[in-house]
Scaffold this motif. Sequence first.
Motif, PDB file in Angstrom:
ATOM      1  N   ALA A  45      -3.306 -49.389 -35.406  1.00  0.00           N
ATOM      2  CA  ALA A  45      -4.050 -48.360 -34.681  1.00  0.00           C
ATOM      3  C   ALA A  45      -5.368 -48.054 -35.380  1.00  0.00           C
ATOM      4  O   ALA A  45      -6.408 -47.878 -34.722  1.00  0.00           O
ATOM      5  N   ALA A  46      -5.345 -47.997 -36.705  1.00  0.00           N
ATOM      6  CA  ALA A  46      -6.569 -47.716 -37.462  1.00  0.00           C
ATOM      7  C   ALA A  46      -7.602 -48.824 -37.258  1.00  0.00           C
ATOM      8  O   ALA A  46      -8.783 -48.547 -37.052  1.00  0.00           O
ATOM      9  N   LEU A  47      -7.156 -50.059 -37.311  1.00  0.00           N
ATOM     10  CA  LEU A  47      -8.082 -51.182 -37.112  1.00  0.00           C
ATOM     11  C   LEU A  47      -8.657 -51.159 -35.693  1.00  0.00           C
ATOM     12  O   LEU A  47      -9.853 -51.412 -35.502  1.00  0.00           O
ATOM     13  N   ALA A  48      -7.826 -50.821 -34.722  1.00  0.00           N
ATOM     14  CA  ALA A  48      -8.303 -50.729 -33.342  1.00  0.00           C
ATOM     15  C   ALA A  48      -9.341 -49.608 -33.203  1.00  0.00           C
ATOM     16  O   ALA A  48     -10.370 -49.779 -32.529  1.00  0.00           O
ATOM     17  N   LEU A  49      -9.085 -48.467 -33.830  1.00  0.00           N
ATOM     18  CA  LEU A  49     -10.030 -47.356 -33.781  1.00  0.00           C
ATOM     19  C   LEU A  49     -11.353 -47.737 -34.444  1.00  0.00           C
ATOM     20  O   LEU A  49     -12.434 -47.437 -33.921  1.00  0.00           O
ATOM     21  N   MET A  50     -11.280 -48.426 -35.577  1.00  0.00           N
ATOM     22  CA  MET A  50     -12.507 -48.877 -36.253  1.00  0.00           C
ATOM     23  C   MET A  50     -13.325 -49.791 -35.355  1.00  0.00           C
ATOM     24  O   MET A  50     -14.549 -49.643 -35.241  1.00  0.00           O
ATOM     25  N   LEU A  51     -12.642 -50.751 -34.748  1.00  0.00           N
ATOM     26  CA  LEU A  51     -13.344 -51.690 -33.865  1.00  0.00           C
ATOM     27  C   LEU A  51     -13.944 -50.981 -32.659  1.00  0.00           C
ATOM     28  O   LEU A  51     -15.076 -51.265 -32.260  1.00  0.00           O
ATOM     29  N   TRP A  52     -13.197 -50.061 -32.062  1.00  0.00           N
ATOM     30  CA  TRP A  52     -13.687 -49.308 -30.912  1.00  0.00           C
ATOM     31  C   TRP A  52     -14.944 -48.523 -31.302  1.00  0.00           C
ATOM     32  O   TRP A  52     -15.952 -48.547 -30.589  1.00  0.00           O
ATOM     33  N   ALA A  53     -14.895 -47.835 -32.432  1.00  0.00           N
ATOM     34  CA  ALA A  53     -16.045 -47.039 -32.871  1.00  0.00           C
ATOM     35  C   ALA A  53     -17.240 -47.934 -33.189  1.00  0.00           C
ATOM     36  O   ALA A  53     -18.373 -47.640 -32.794  1.00  0.00           O
ATOM     37  N   ALA A  54     -16.995 -49.025 -33.908  1.00  0.00           N
ATOM     38  CA  ALA A  54     -18.089 -49.935 -34.261  1.00  0.00           C
ATOM     39  C   ALA A  54     -18.703 -50.550 -33.002  1.00  0.00           C
ATOM     40  O   ALA A  54     -19.937 -50.656 -32.896  1.00  0.00           O
ATOM     41  N   PHE A  55     -17.869 -50.932 -32.040  1.00  0.00           N
ATOM     42  CA  PHE A  55     -18.375 -51.501 -30.791  1.00  0.00           C
ATOM     43  C   PHE A  55     -19.181 -50.457 -30.006  1.00  0.00           C
ATOM     44  O   PHE A  55     -20.230 -50.769 -29.441  1.00  0.00           O
ATOM     45  N   THR A  56     -18.706 -49.218 -30.010  1.00  0.00           N
ATOM     46  CA  THR A  56     -19.429 -48.139 -29.328  1.00  0.00           C
ATOM     47  C   THR A  56     -20.799 -47.930 -29.957  1.00  0.00           C
ATOM     48  O   THR A  56     -21.804 -47.771 -29.251  1.00  0.00           O
ATOM     49  N   ALA A  89     -10.227 -43.450 -39.225  1.00  0.00           N
ATOM     50  CA  ALA A  89      -9.461 -44.698 -39.239  1.00  0.00           C
ATOM     51  C   ALA A  89      -9.167 -45.141 -40.667  1.00  0.00           C
ATOM     52  O   ALA A  89      -8.077 -45.668 -40.943  1.00  0.00           O
ATOM     53  N   ASP A  90     -10.099 -44.919 -41.592  1.00  0.00           N
ATOM     54  CA  ASP A  90      -9.845 -45.236 -43.000  1.00  0.00           C
ATOM     55  C   ASP A  90      -8.619 -44.472 -43.505  1.00  0.00           C
ATOM     56  O   ASP A  90      -7.763 -45.037 -44.205  1.00  0.00           O
ATOM     57  N   LEU A  91      -8.535 -43.191 -43.157  1.00  0.00           N
ATOM     58  CA  LEU A  91      -7.408 -42.371 -43.609  1.00  0.00           C
ATOM     59  C   LEU A  91      -6.096 -42.815 -42.962  1.00  0.00           C
ATOM     60  O   LEU A  91      -5.060 -42.883 -43.640  1.00  0.00           O
ATOM     61  N   ILE A  92      -6.148 -43.124 -41.686  1.00  0.00           N
ATOM     62  CA  ILE A  92      -4.951 -43.602 -40.989  1.00  0.00           C
ATOM     63  C   ILE A  92      -4.504 -44.935 -41.578  1.00  0.00           C
ATOM     64  O   ILE A  92      -3.308 -45.169 -41.791  1.00  0.00           O
ATOM     65  N   LEU A  93      -5.468 -45.803 -41.857  1.00  0.00           N
ATOM     66  CA  LEU A  93      -5.160 -47.106 -42.449  1.00  0.00           C
ATOM     67  C   LEU A  93      -4.499 -46.936 -43.812  1.00  0.00           C
ATOM     68  O   LEU A  93      -3.497 -47.591 -44.117  1.00  0.00           O
ATOM     69  N   LEU A  94      -5.035 -46.060 -44.639  1.00  0.00           N
ATOM     70  CA  LEU A  94      -4.463 -45.828 -45.956  1.00  0.00           C
ATOM     71  C   LEU A  94      -3.040 -45.284 -45.850  1.00  0.00           C
ATOM     72  O   LEU A  94      -2.140 -45.765 -46.551  1.00  0.00           O
ATOM     73  N   ALA A  95      -2.824 -44.328 -44.968  1.00  0.00           N
ATOM     74  CA  ALA A  95      -1.475 -43.787 -44.782  1.00  0.00           C
ATOM     75  C   ALA A  95      -0.530 -44.885 -44.296  1.00  0.00           C
ATOM     76  O   ALA A  95       0.605 -45.004 -44.780  1.00  0.00           O
ATOM     77  N   GLY A  96      -0.993 -45.682 -43.349  1.00  0.00           N
ATOM     78  CA  GLY A  96      -0.171 -46.772 -42.837  1.00  0.00           C
ATOM     79  C   GLY A  96       0.176 -47.790 -43.905  1.00  0.00           C
ATOM     80  O   GLY A  96       1.310 -48.267 -43.982  1.00  0.00           O
ATOM     81  N   LEU A  97      -0.796 -48.115 -44.750  1.00  0.00           N
ATOM     82  CA  LEU A  97      -0.533 -49.060 -45.837  1.00  0.00           C
ATOM     83  C   LEU A  97       0.534 -48.532 -46.798  1.00  0.00           C
ATOM     84  O   LEU A  97       1.424 -49.273 -47.225  1.00  0.00           O
ATOM     85  N   MET A  98       0.445 -47.248 -47.125  1.00  0.00           N
ATOM     86  CA  MET A  98       1.413 -46.674 -48.053  1.00  0.00           C
ATOM     87  C   MET A  98       2.824 -46.723 -47.463  1.00  0.00           C
ATOM     88  O   MET A  98       3.792 -47.019 -48.168  1.00  0.00           O
ATOM     89  N   LEU A  99       2.938 -46.467 -46.173  1.00  0.00           N
ATOM     90  CA  LEU A  99       4.256 -46.550 -45.533  1.00  0.00           C
ATOM     91  C   LEU A  99       4.715 -47.994 -45.433  1.00  0.00           C
ATOM     92  O   LEU A  99       5.871 -48.308 -45.735  1.00  0.00           O
ATOM     93  N   ALA A 100       3.840 -48.874 -45.017  1.00  0.00           N
ATOM     94  CA  ALA A 100       4.205 -50.290 -44.861  1.00  0.00           C
ATOM     95  C   ALA A 100       4.603 -50.911 -46.188  1.00  0.00           C
ATOM     96  O   ALA A 100       5.486 -51.779 -46.232  1.00  0.00           O
ATOM     97  N   LEU A 101       3.975 -50.462 -47.272  1.00  0.00           N
ATOM     98  CA  LEU A 101       4.298 -50.984 -48.605  1.00  0.00           C
ATOM     99  C   LEU A 101       5.484 -50.261 -49.237  1.00  0.00           C
ATOM    100  O   LEU A 101       5.840 -50.546 -50.374  1.00  0.00           O
ATOM    101  N   SER A 102       6.069 -49.329 -48.490  1.00  0.00           N
ATOM    102  CA  SER A 102       7.178 -48.519 -48.996  1.00  0.00           C
ATOM    103  C   SER A 102       6.766 -47.808 -50.290  1.00  0.00           C
ATOM    104  O   SER A 102       7.488 -47.806 -51.281  1.00  0.00           O
ATOM    105  N   ALA A 103       5.571 -47.218 -50.236  1.00  0.00           N
ATOM    106  CA  ALA A 103       5.010 -46.498 -51.381  1.00  0.00           C
ATOM    107  C   ALA A 103       4.636 -45.080 -50.957  1.00  0.00           C
ATOM    108  O   ALA A 103       3.457 -44.696 -51.011  1.00  0.00           O
TER     109      ALA A 103
END
Length: 148
Positions: A45-56, A89-103
């Motif tokens: 979701a974070a990557l999609a939001l980044m791309l959407w914003a950058a494209f906009t 999106a940076d913050l969402i990405l960081l939170a997602g990484l911490m969960l995905a890494l089980s950290a």
Amino acid sequence: MIARLAGLPPAWLGLFALAGAALGWLLPLELPPALRDLGLLLVAAALALMLWAAFTMWRARTTVIPGRLPAALVTHGPFRFSRNPIYLADLILLAGLMLALSAPAGLVAVPALALVLKRRFILREETVIAAAYGAAFDRYRKRVRRWI
């Protein structure tokens, strides 16, 4: 070179991701698979939001590079919901990484990164945009929150 990297938000994201992962390694807490899967969903979701914003911004013919004067005040697309969708999106990405890494202990890096982004980039960018777009930016700022 380090000074140049310090001027790039992705470098800060990487630094805080490494710090969060290290903290997760030092304080291991096992997460259920569903939360790790949620982390992957947040990353996507974070990557999609980044791309959407950058494209906009690209469609508005303005820059995504921090510190540069934007050629347009972008208030549509994801900017209808957040004045800073890429930083969000940076913050969402960081939170997602911490969960995905089980950290989950590394989740403390999320508000810390938010503080760095606000102080190092957002406040300066808002000053530049306010000077360039005056009343239009004031109206936008009153209508749309900084984060969400």
